[in-house]
Design an enzyme around this catalytic site. Structure first.
Site, mmCIF file in Angstrom:
data_model
loop_
_atom_site.group_PDB
_atom_site.id
_atom_site.type_symbol
_atom_site.label_atom_id
_atom_site.label_comp_id
_atom_site.label_asym_id
_atom_site.label_seq_id
_atom_site.Cartn_x
_atom_site.Cartn_y
_atom_site.Cartn_z
ATOM 1 N N GLY A 6 -17.846 4.871 -0.554
ATOM 2 C CA GLY A 6 -18.540 4.558 -1.797
ATOM 3 C C GLY A 6 -19.911 3.956 -1.543
ATOM 4 O O GLY A 6 -20.564 4.212 -0.523
ATOM 5 N N SER A 7 -20.345 3.101 -2.445
ATOM 6 C CA SER A 7 -21.727 2.621 -2.447
ATOM 7 C C SER A 7 -22.128 1.847 -1.200
ATOM 8 O O SER A 7 -23.312 1.723 -0.904
ATOM 9 C CB SER A 7 -21.971 1.747 -3.682
ATOM 10 O OG SER A 7 -21.887 2.510 -4.858
#
Length: 569
Positions: free
Chosen positions: A280-281
């Site tokens: 993810g981020s």
């Protein structure tokens, strides 16, 4: 006639002697040895495992093994049932089980193994016919479940079955010895017969890079987070920023290696090494660093961010933003803008984005040489879909291990140089001499200048962005949050409502000492900045204190000045 008969018998006997003593000599010699000799294996002392301070993490202690010679019992005066009755007072076995073993058609059978020495002495004091006691080692882990998934465990034969016990079994196990004794045809040992002994060679000790104090802090912080956020599991890695030595590698829930039957297989996995997940981020740091390295993004540059960005038929948005705005790179990083990250990645292009992730170690083994290590995944550019560039730029469509994620931060903390992580500092031979392991491989992923700019951007994530709960009082922290949906295990797509919360970073940001990565499996709430970031702060604080890194009364003026840029909120 008598003379002819005599010569015939002599010829037969002579021929038989030729067969026995010449043609089949080896066969009959082996048969004789099997009937009159017994070989007992003498176990070698298994090497110990120490943490970096010299504290023992795994060691071997003497134990007792009780055995029987059913053939000798059969020829003796004491019935097997009476022997079984006497043994049942000392062994955790029923009389029926013992009787069955004592009457087998064998010359040697184990009755019970790895018993306390006092139990062995009690059995020996019974002076039971055909029953003996051998000394054998038993593996002990003085810290219980601490770092159990890293250390691994051994089997009944004292050979490594998992973890470092398996990976370094050849060095730890040493070489077994043998004891050869003569016995009568019935199996009874001949006490005054000569004995041949080949002594065992003890194994080497290993000094690990782990610091048990930091390891304990990591496991305690994860256990607290699992209780607070009802997460299914959690893991953390702490690396030395300069050397990539693993100071802690924690998996919770864990297990007690002394009670393996009570642990589910999932609890025995060393999750930071064996489990791959979409980051993810938190993986946006690679996109930002690559763009800065390539010159397509700079710290003071401003970008126009639409409310929605459509790529390949998929619409990407940012939470809590519904209109077009302008943002500096600092703001894009601090607030983890998906749209801003994708626009930067579009300027970078497919090949350079792919090469950047590869340079940071995604899709390849770390070099730690741990059993079951995952490579993660990074699809080749030729296999990318229309949506691959935007999804990979924001940390989806690729997978990493937590160790690889910690390595990304260690790379930035170490002036852009990626170092293969290590768990073992060296082997200690029986003379006490330390033989250091070979120097780990190094690779310059990005320039030192790019690493410094990226560090200042990541410091903004903690100071005013999504990672504020990762702040450690007295220290400047650089890091990145991540919240990623879990892929479906059986088909394409993602699990509904199942997320991983992550945070990875390093401290102190202006003079890095440690790099830490944390992941929580299905926490509540799902956001890494709210769940994993506080765990990072707890672990980082304890690690910095343990390594005696003095807190700063205020942020370094030079670092603070360098962190300022136009357009910064």
């Amino acid at each position: 006639m008598l003379l002819a008969a005599y010569f015939a018998v002599t010829a037969v006997i002579g021929g038989r002697l030729v067969v026995v003593q010449v043609l089949a000599a080896e066969q009959y010699q082996a048969l004789g040895e099997r009937q009159t000799q017994r070989e007992v294996t003498l176990p070698a002392g298994r090497g110990r495992l120490y943490d970096r301070t010299g504290a023992p993490l795994a060691l071997s202690e003497p134990a007792a093994a009780v055995y029987a010679n059913p053939q000798a019992i059969k020829q003796g005066d004491t019935p097997p049932r009476e022997i079984a009755r006497a043994l049942s007072r000392h062994l955790d076995l029923s009389q029926e089980t013992l009787s069955e073993r004592l009457t087998r058609k064998a010359g040697f059978v184990y009755l019970s193994r790895q018993l306390p020495r006092d139990v062995g002495e009690a059995v020996r004091a019974e002076r039971l016919t055909g029953v003996g006691v051998l000394e054998e080692p038993i593996r002990r882990y003085p810290n219980g479940s601490l770092a159990a998934a890293v250390l691994g465990y051994v089997g009944i034969d004292h050979r490594g079955l998992a973890g470092l016990e398996l990976a370094h079994d050849a060095a730890l196990a040493g070489q077994t010895g043998t004891l050869r004794v003569e016995r009568a045809p019935g199996g009874v040992p001949i006490s005054n017969a000569p004995r041949e002994v080949e002594p065992a060679v003890p194994g080497d000790d290993l000094m690990l890079t782990l610091d048990r104090r930091i390891q304990l802090a990591a496991e305690n912080a994860l256990s607290g987070a699992l209780d607070t956020h009802q997460a299914k599991a959690g893991a953390a890695v702490v690396l030395d920023a300069d050397t990539a030595e693993v100071l802690a590698m924690a998996s919770v829930p864990g297990f007690d290696p002394a009670d393996l039957d009570a642990a589910a297989p999932a609890q025995r996995r060393n999750r930071p090494v064996t489990d791959a997940f979409e980051p993810g981020s938190v993986a946006k740091v690679v996109t930002f660093a690559a763009a800065i390295e390539a010159g397509v993004a700079s710290q003071g540059q401003r970008w126009s961010l639409p409310a929605e960005l459509e790529v390949g038929g998929t619409t990407f948005t940012d939470p809590n933003r519904s209109e077009t705005t302008g943002a500096a790179l600092d703001e894009i990083v601090a607030h983890s803008s998906n749209v801003g990250t994708i626009k930067i990645a579009q300027q970078l292009g497919r090949q350079r984005l792919h090469d950047a992730f590869a340079a940071f170690g995604v899709g390849t083994p770390t070099g730690i040489e741990f059993p079951g290590e995952t490579d993660g995944s990074l699809p080749p550019v030729a296999d990318w879909w229309a949506t691959s560039l935007p999804t990979i730029a924001i940390g989806q469509g690729v997978s990493v291990s937590l160790l690889q994620l910690a390595g990304m931060m260690q790379t930035l903390a170490n002036d852009g140089q990626r170092i293969a992580p290590t768990l073992v500092r060296g082997e200690i031979d029986p003379t006490g001499r330390l033989r250091p392991v070979a120097a780990p491989q190094r690779h310059q992923a990005v320039s030192a200048e790019t690493a410094a700019v990226t560090t200042r951007l990541l410091n903004g994530v903690v100071e005013r962005g999504t990672g504020q709960r990762a702040d450690v009082e007295g220290y400047a922290v650089a890091g990145k949050t991540g919240t990623a949906q879990k892929p479906h295990p059986d088909r394409r797509g993602y699990q509904q409502g199942a997320y991983l919360g992550t945070f990875a970073g390093f401290a102190p940001a202006d003079n890095p000492e440690i790099a830490v990565a944390v992941v929580l499996d299905e926490p509540d709430p799902i956001w890494g900045g709210q769940t994993a970031a506080p765990v990072f702060a707890d672990i980082a604080k304890k690690a910095l204190q343990t390594r005696r890194v003095a807190p700063q009364q205020a942020r370094s003026p030079q670092f603070a000045a360098e962190g300022a840029s136009e357009g910064q909120p």
